[in-house]
Design a protein around this motif. Structure first.
Motif, PDB file in Angstrom:
ATOM      1  N   PHE A  86     -37.152 -87.423 -74.851  1.00  0.00           N
ATOM      2  CA  PHE A  86     -38.310 -86.905 -75.601  1.00  0.00           C
ATOM      3  C   PHE A  86     -38.769 -85.537 -75.133  1.00  0.00           C
ATOM      4  O   PHE A  86     -39.489 -84.862 -75.844  1.00  0.00           O
ATOM      5  CB  PHE A  86     -39.470 -87.918 -75.562  1.00  0.00           C
ATOM      6  N   LYS A  87     -38.331 -85.092 -73.948  1.00  0.00           N
ATOM      7  CA  LYS A  87     -38.709 -83.772 -73.458  1.00  0.00           C
ATOM      8  C   LYS A  87     -38.324 -82.667 -74.443  1.00  0.00           C
ATOM      9  O   LYS A  87     -38.935 -81.610 -74.471  1.00  0.00           O
ATOM     10  CB  LYS A  87     -38.052 -83.490 -72.110  1.00  0.00           C
TER      11      LYS A  87
ATOM     12  N   ASP B 104     -34.387 -85.354 -66.621  1.00  0.00           N
ATOM     13  CA  ASP B 104     -34.559 -85.053 -68.045  1.00  0.00           C
ATOM     14  C   ASP B 104     -35.165 -83.677 -68.329  1.00  0.00           C
ATOM     15  O   ASP B 104     -34.745 -82.980 -69.245  1.00  0.00           O
ATOM     16  CB  ASP B 104     -35.421 -86.132 -68.711  1.00  0.00           C
TER      17      ASP B 104
ATOM     18  N   GLY C  52     -45.384 -91.682 -67.160  1.00  0.00           N
ATOM     19  CA  GLY C  52     -45.087 -91.208 -65.813  1.00  0.00           C
ATOM     20  C   GLY C  52     -46.141 -90.206 -65.393  1.00  0.00           C
ATOM     21  O   GLY C  52     -47.081 -90.500 -64.683  1.00  0.00           O
ATOM     22  N   ASN C  53     -45.996 -88.984 -65.912  1.00  0.00           N
ATOM     23  CA  ASN C  53     -46.914 -87.902 -65.565  1.00  0.00           C
ATOM     24  C   ASN C  53     -48.138 -87.867 -66.484  1.00  0.00           C
ATOM     25  O   ASN C  53     -48.933 -86.956 -66.420  1.00  0.00           O
ATOM     26  CB  ASN C  53     -46.157 -86.573 -65.630  1.00  0.00           C
ATOM     27  N   PHE C  54     -48.269 -88.820 -67.392  1.00  0.00           N
ATOM     28  CA  PHE C  54     -49.395 -88.946 -68.315  1.00  0.00           C
ATOM     29  C   PHE C  54     -49.437 -87.818 -69.355  1.00  0.00           C
ATOM     30  O   PHE C  54     -50.461 -87.541 -69.965  1.00  0.00           O
ATOM     31  CB  PHE C  54     -50.742 -88.999 -67.547  1.00  0.00           C
ATOM     32  N   GLY C  55     -48.283 -87.163 -69.598  1.00  0.00           N
ATOM     33  CA  GLY C  55     -48.260 -86.083 -70.588  1.00  0.00           C
ATOM     34  C   GLY C  55     -48.127 -86.609 -72.004  1.00  0.00           C
ATOM     35  O   GLY C  55     -48.870 -86.211 -72.913  1.00  0.00           O
ATOM     36  N   ASN C  56     -47.187 -87.517 -72.205  1.00  0.00           N
ATOM     37  CA  ASN C  56     -46.920 -88.056 -73.534  1.00  0.00           C
ATOM     38  C   ASN C  56     -48.150 -88.779 -74.082  1.00  0.00           C
ATOM     39  O   ASN C  56     -48.652 -88.469 -75.171  1.00  0.00           O
ATOM     40  CB  ASN C  56     -45.718 -89.004 -73.416  1.00  0.00           C
TER      41      ASN C  56
ATOM     42  N   SER D  84     -37.508 -91.703 -64.913  1.00  0.00           N
ATOM     43  CA  SER D  84     -38.415 -90.649 -65.390  1.00  0.00           C
ATOM     44  C   SER D  84     -39.869 -91.092 -65.347  1.00  0.00           C
ATOM     45  O   SER D  84     -40.774 -90.316 -65.659  1.00  0.00           O
ATOM     46  CB  SER D  84     -38.042 -90.223 -66.805  1.00  0.00           C
TER      47      SER D  84
ATOM     48  N   HIS E 183     -36.633 -96.963 -70.329  1.00  0.00           N
ATOM     49  CA  HIS E 183     -38.038 -96.532 -70.379  1.00  0.00           C
ATOM     50  C   HIS E 183     -38.747 -97.165 -71.579  1.00  0.00           C
ATOM     51  O   HIS E 183     -39.865 -97.670 -71.466  1.00  0.00           O
ATOM     52  CB  HIS E 183     -38.123 -95.004 -70.455  1.00  0.00           C
TER      53      HIS E 183
ATOM     54  N   THR F  89     -38.582 -93.057 -75.713  1.00  0.00           N
ATOM     55  CA  THR F  89     -38.472 -91.744 -75.082  1.00  0.00           C
ATOM     56  C   THR F  89     -37.060 -91.287 -74.730  1.00  0.00           C
ATOM     57  O   THR F  89     -36.875 -90.122 -74.380  1.00  0.00           O
ATOM     58  CB  THR F  89     -39.329 -91.699 -73.795  1.00  0.00           C
ATOM     59  N   ALA F  90     -36.077 -92.187 -74.782  1.00  0.00           N
ATOM     60  CA  ALA F  90     -34.721 -91.712 -74.465  1.00  0.00           C
ATOM     61  C   ALA F  90     -33.688 -92.550 -75.198  1.00  0.00           C
ATOM     62  O   ALA F  90     -33.923 -93.721 -75.522  1.00  0.00           O
ATOM     63  CB  ALA F  90     -34.456 -91.767 -72.961  1.00  0.00           C
TER      64      ALA F  90
HETATM   65  C1  LIG Z   1     -40.574 -87.842 -68.910  1.00  0.00           C
HETATM   66  C2  LIG Z   1     -40.239 -89.184 -69.417  1.00  0.00           C
HETATM   67  C3  LIG Z   1     -41.198 -90.225 -69.477  1.00  0.00           C
HETATM   68  C4  LIG Z   1     -42.610 -90.056 -68.946  1.00  0.00           C
HETATM   69  O1  LIG Z   1     -43.391 -89.190 -69.746  1.00  0.00           O
HETATM   70  P1  LIG Z   1     -44.755 -88.570 -69.168  1.00  0.00           P
HETATM   71  O2  LIG Z   1     -45.158 -87.538 -70.158  1.00  0.00           O
HETATM   72  O3  LIG Z   1     -44.383 -87.966 -67.839  1.00  0.00           O
HETATM   73  O4  LIG Z   1     -45.743 -89.675 -69.035  1.00  0.00           O
HETATM   74  C5  LIG Z   1     -40.825 -91.432 -70.035  1.00  0.00           C
HETATM   75  N1  LIG Z   1     -39.564 -91.646 -70.474  1.00  0.00           N
HETATM   76  C6  LIG Z   1     -38.615 -90.676 -70.412  1.00  0.00           C
HETATM   77  C7  LIG Z   1     -37.237 -90.983 -70.901  1.00  0.00           C
HETATM   78  C8  LIG Z   1     -38.914 -89.421 -69.903  1.00  0.00           C
HETATM   79  O5  LIG Z   1     -37.957 -88.457 -69.834  1.00  0.00           O
END
Ligand SMILES: *Cc1c(COP(=O)(O)O)cnc(C)c1O
Length: 500
Positions: A112-113, A146, A268-272, A321, A400, A426-427
């Motif tokens: 998803f990045k 990622d 993870g980092n609370f961005g999404n 991730s 994930h 996300t992946a």
């Molecule tokens: C980065 C990532 C996450 C976490 O997203 P955050 O924005 O950091 O919370 C979850 N799943 C995958 C596959 C990622 O690459």
């Protein structure tokens, strides 16, 4: 619209300045001064539109120093074929009548990045022009997998930019490593670092804070910047897909315009999930934003207790991730929930760095807990979920996404909330072949790109285009340095002598 900092109430800058700077000088994060509102009429107008038009409209509400024409151009370039292999760009796939997957992994690196990192280089280069910045920018990245590849794909051959990515030699999967070391482009470099991800990240931070080095680079017409998720330019593209998913559900008659839905996000980092919060604040009808964590459950604990405590064992999991103990973007949520109280946020940050924890006010905790139900999934639960969903529905998830699906199931069992729910996927499962094969009970002794074909044969699922030819790729970058040699690697890459 101007941007302010989470920790300094005197700051007011434009979106272009916020994107170019990344982080405020005192370490605060940039946030919009006010949240633009999205009416049901505006949502209705977006429903017949393709993804890139929806994204341009939504980003335009936040980035009013960018013209409609600029954003239309950027989104139509970023969210298009062949970079994205699915015509829907971020399609919504149904599992049953009230469970859906928002697939954010049809981009060039299958995670998803890409949704943000296909846009950021365009937003950043336009920002530099708006700001009258004469220098080139060099993006410095430390990655656990990622982000590095997505940033390389986003910045490759973008004029006025260079990018160097450092990854921990033994901290990424074989496929992730080959994805990075085989990267094409004339302005890119990839370097393996001796140590773990934290070591690589510390090395990058040390280079960022080296004032003498910055002056030297300045003389050569270059400055350093970052592409990680604390940059507003990475968050704003993510708001669009929450709204787009809602539009798709109305378009398919799953819901009526105005009905509330739930999202469940592997975090993870609370961005999404924070981008989902901004969509909620804009007026998108959202009931709950369910925060899913793996064994590294610092966020699930926080939403339950109101205490953020990073002093705990760090676990390496099959959803790497999400292996994070300091969720940087949480600061933006605290700022908003505190009524934009920058001294309160500064206090929490100070407590975190001094004591490893902070305890938020009862007001913040009750608001956060109300909107963000949360839960965790163990390694065993994650594997079981992948195989159960594949057997029952023929739908293959990565590790994930499986964490999020499992947490959603638990939430539904606990609350009997049967609101339509969208699991944010996300992946691609092909990015984590070994763990996914393991979950299916097909553990293989093969390694690397071989596993892609084995997973495809085992599950009869199509291999995403960007991973299909991994077997034919060879490493272009083979540099391997110690932490102490990272600065020299940057100097060499930029053609700057680091010693005089
Ligand atoms: C980065 C990532 C996450 C976490 O997203 P955050 O924005 O950091 O919370 C979850 N799943 C995958 C596959 C990622 O690459």
């Amino acid at each position: 619209m101007l941007y302010q900092s989470t920790t300094d109430s005197s700051v007011r800058i434009t979106a272009a300045e916020a994107i170019a700077r990344g982080v405020a000088p005192d370490g605060g994060l940039y946030v919009p001064e006010s949240i633009p509102q999205l009416s049901h009429g505006e949502i209705a107008n977006l429903i017949p539109k393709p993804y890139h038009k929806r994204a341009a409209y939504i980003m335009g509400l936040f980035l009013d120093d960018f013209s409609e024409q600029e954003l239309d151009e950027f989104t139509s370039q970023a969210y298009s074929s062949p970079a994205f292999s699915h015509p829907g760009i971020a399609p919504v796939n149904s599992l049953d009548e009230n469970t859906f997957f928002l697939e954010l992994w049809h981009g060039p690196t299958s995670a998803f990045k890409d949704m943000a990192l296909q846009m950021l280089p365009r937003l950043l280069t336009a920002s530099l022009k708006k700001n009258g910045e004469p220098r080139d920018v060099c993006i410095l990245v430390a990655t656990s997998g990622d982000t590095g590849k997505a940033a390389l794909e986003g910045f490759k051959d973008v004029p006025g930019t260079k990018i160097i990515v450092f990854y921990p030699k033994d901290g990424v999967s074989d496929i992730q490593e080959l994805q990075m070391t085989s990267q094409s482009g004339d302005n890119v470099s990839v370097v393996a670092v001796e140590g773990n991800f934290d070591d690589a990240q510390t090395g990058v931070k040390t280079i960022f804070s080296d004032i003498g080095f910055a002056e030297k680079l300045d003389q050569h017409g270059v400055f350093l910047s970052s592409a990680n998720s604390i940059n507003w330019g990475r968050l704003v593209p993510q708001i669009a897909y929450y709204i787009s998913a809602y539009c798709d559900l109305v378009r398919s008659d799953t819901i009526k315009l105005g009905d509330k839905i739930n999202f469940c996000v592997p975090t993870g980092n609370f961005g999404n999930i924070l981008a989902g919060y901004y969509a909620f604040k804009m007026g998108l009808p959202i009931n709950k934003l369910i925060c899913a964590t793996n064994r590294n459950d610092v966020l699930a604990d926080f939403f339950h207790s109101g205490i953020y405590d990073k002093q705990r064992v760090f676990h390496t999991t099959i959803s790497p991730s999400m292996d994070i103990l300091i969720s940087n973007n949480l600061e933006r949520l605290l700022f908003d929930l505190s009524g934009k109280n920058s001294s309160e946020v500064s206090g929490y940050k100070e407590a975190l760095s001094k004591t490893g924890r902070y305890d938020v006010s009862e007001i913040i905790h009750s608001k956060a807990a109300e909107l963000f139900p949360s839960g965790r999934a163990s390694e065993e639960d994650t594997r079981k979920t992948i195989s159960e969903v594949f057997e029952k529905h023929g739908y293959l998830m990565d590790t994930h996404t499986a964490v999020a699906y499992k947490v959603l199931q638990d939430y539904r069992a606990e609350t009997a909330d049967s609101t339509v729910a969208v699991v944010v996927s996300t992946a691609s499962p092909f990015k984590f072949c070994d763990s996914v094969l393991d979950a299916l009970g097909k553990t293989s002794t093969q390694r690397g790109a071989e596993l892609i074909n084995i997973l495809a044969e085992t599950t009869n699922q199509p291999i995403p285009a960007p991973l299909a030819d991994m077997g034919t790729k060879t490493a272009r970058f083979r540099d391997f340095v110690t932490i102490g040699e990272m600065k020299k690697a940057v100097s060499d890459f930029l053609g700057v002598n680091s010693f005089n």
